[in-house]
Design a protein around this motif. Structure first.
Motif, short mmCIF file in Angstrom:
data_model
loop_
_atom_site.label_atom_id
_atom_site.label_comp_id
_atom_site.label_asym_id
_atom_site.label_seq_id
_atom_site.Cartn_x
_atom_site.Cartn_y
_atom_site.Cartn_z
N THR A 53 43.47 -40.98 -11.21
CA THR A 53 42.96 -42.26 -10.72
C THR A 53 44.02 -43.35 -10.64
OG1 THR A 53 42.29 -42.78 -13.00
CG2 THR A 53 40.61 -41.84 -11.54
N ALA A 54 45.13 -43.19 -11.36
CA ALA A 54 46.17 -44.22 -11.38
C ALA A 54 47.05 -44.12 -10.15
CB ALA A 54 47.02 -44.09 -12.64
N ASN A 55 47.70 -45.23 -9.81
CA ASN A 55 48.71 -45.18 -8.77
C ASN A 55 49.82 -44.23 -9.21
OD1 ASN A 55 48.83 -47.45 -10.68
ND2 ASN A 55 50.86 -47.84 -9.83
N THR B 58 46.08 -48.63 -18.97
CA THR B 58 46.33 -49.57 -17.88
C THR B 58 47.42 -50.50 -18.38
OG1 THR B 58 43.97 -49.53 -17.33
CG2 THR B 58 45.34 -51.15 -16.19
N TRP C 24 50.45 -49.99 -13.64
CA TRP C 24 50.05 -48.58 -13.56
C TRP C 24 48.70 -48.40 -14.26
CZ3 TRP C 24 52.41 -44.05 -16.76
CH2 TRP C 24 52.15 -42.84 -16.13
#
Length: 312
Positions: A286-288, A244, A231
């Motif tokens: 911006t992250a999944n 991250t 993630w």
């Protein structure tokens, strides 16, 4: 709440079946420095930290969290805590005394409410460390540890009552209820968080980077090395820190972060954030997406080391 006698998070100790592979990961692509090794035990430091080491790896037949170590200001505070805990029904593993890990020190170990081994140390020799330079994408220090608990509020109340932790913020959702408590022992938003999980285990260990550029460079390096990104990159709302998350070679979750919020403890009031809102989990977008599959990655394997013989 007990008077606060803890000062900071010192190190997290892991037992690992494939010792060589784990050592290559942490001392290689992750960016820590091996400072000592002896008979299947290695000690790894962060170059920007005065702590003798931030991760200890021990070769073992089964993966487990060996212990979490916290600092105390002096021997008197160690002794005061060692006297207070048994009076509150906490089971001690060792009595206060000198320890022979790198940097020495004076401390003891005990079990928390979920059976984890916790250590408190004072008078540890300060490691010679250095300033991390611009674009140098290695950890500055250990930031925080997150622990899974099947009884979230019982664990939270135990840490508040016995160790003086304070609640900074909570994540909750309409469907799942409370899922995470962020706990502090200083003005740092959290040095520990507690996550709701199906069993007692390590959720993740987080490492502070110099800044945003170094955080992104480090994240990219780990991705290019082929390690699985769970993630990120993104920025949480609770704590206002970047994230991250990766899996180490044995499935432990490790995080690069930076810019974790510092609080005015005299005026701070805990928030309850709705975990189902995407801007709460990632302000940047911006992250999944956070979903059930991503969350399950950090449940980790059940830690069957609870209440067994104390680790070496």
């Amino acid at each position: 709440m007990s008077a606060r006698l803890l000062t900071h998070l010192r190190h997290v100790d892991l037992a690992v079946p494939d010792y060589d592979k784990q050592l290559d990961f942490y001392a290689g692509v992750w960016g820590l420095t091996k400072v000592a090794e002896d008979s299947g035990i290695s000690f790894l430091a962060a170059e920007g930290s005065p702590e003798q080491y931030v991760i200890r790896l021990r070769k073992a037949g089964e993966k487990r969290l060996d212990l979490v170590s916290y600092g105390a200001a002096n021997r008197a505070d160690v002794d005061a805590l060692a006297e207070r805990l048994p009076a509150g029904g906490v089971r001690l593993i060792t009595q206060p005394g000198r320890v022979d890990t790198p940097g020495g020190g004076y401390g003891f170990r005990f079990f928390d409410v979920d059976g984890r081994t916790i250590e408190v140390l004072a008078d540890v020799e300060v490691r010679r460390h250095r300033r991390i330079e611009e674009k140098e994408s290695i950890p500055v220090k250990l930031s925080h540890v997150v622990l899974n608990s099947p009884d979230l509020n019982r664990t939270r109340e135990w840490y508040e009552r016995h160790l003086g932790f304070a609640l900074s913020d909570t994540l909750s959702s309409p469907h799942m209820g409370e899922v995470m408590h962020f706990m502090r022992i200083s003005n740092q938003h959290h040095s520990m968080a507690l996550a709701k999980g199906p069993h007692t285990s390590l959720h993740h260990v987080s490492f502070e980077m110099r800044g945003l550029d170094e955080y992104m460079r480090g994240s990219g390096r780990v991705m290019r090395a082929g390690f699985r990104k769970i993630w990120g990159p993104g920025r949480h709302m609770a704590g206002d820190n970047t994230f991250t998350y990766f899996l180490d070679p044995h499935g432990n979750t490790v995080e690069y972060t930076t810019e974790l919020e510092c609080l005015d403890e005299d005026t701070w009031h805990p928030h309850v954030y709705d975990f189902s809102r995407p801007e709460v989990t990632d302000q940047w977008g911006t992250a999944n997406p956070m979903n059930e599959l991503v969350a399950k990655e950090s449940f980790n394997d059940p830690d069957r080391g609870c209440f067994l013989a104390p680790p070496v």
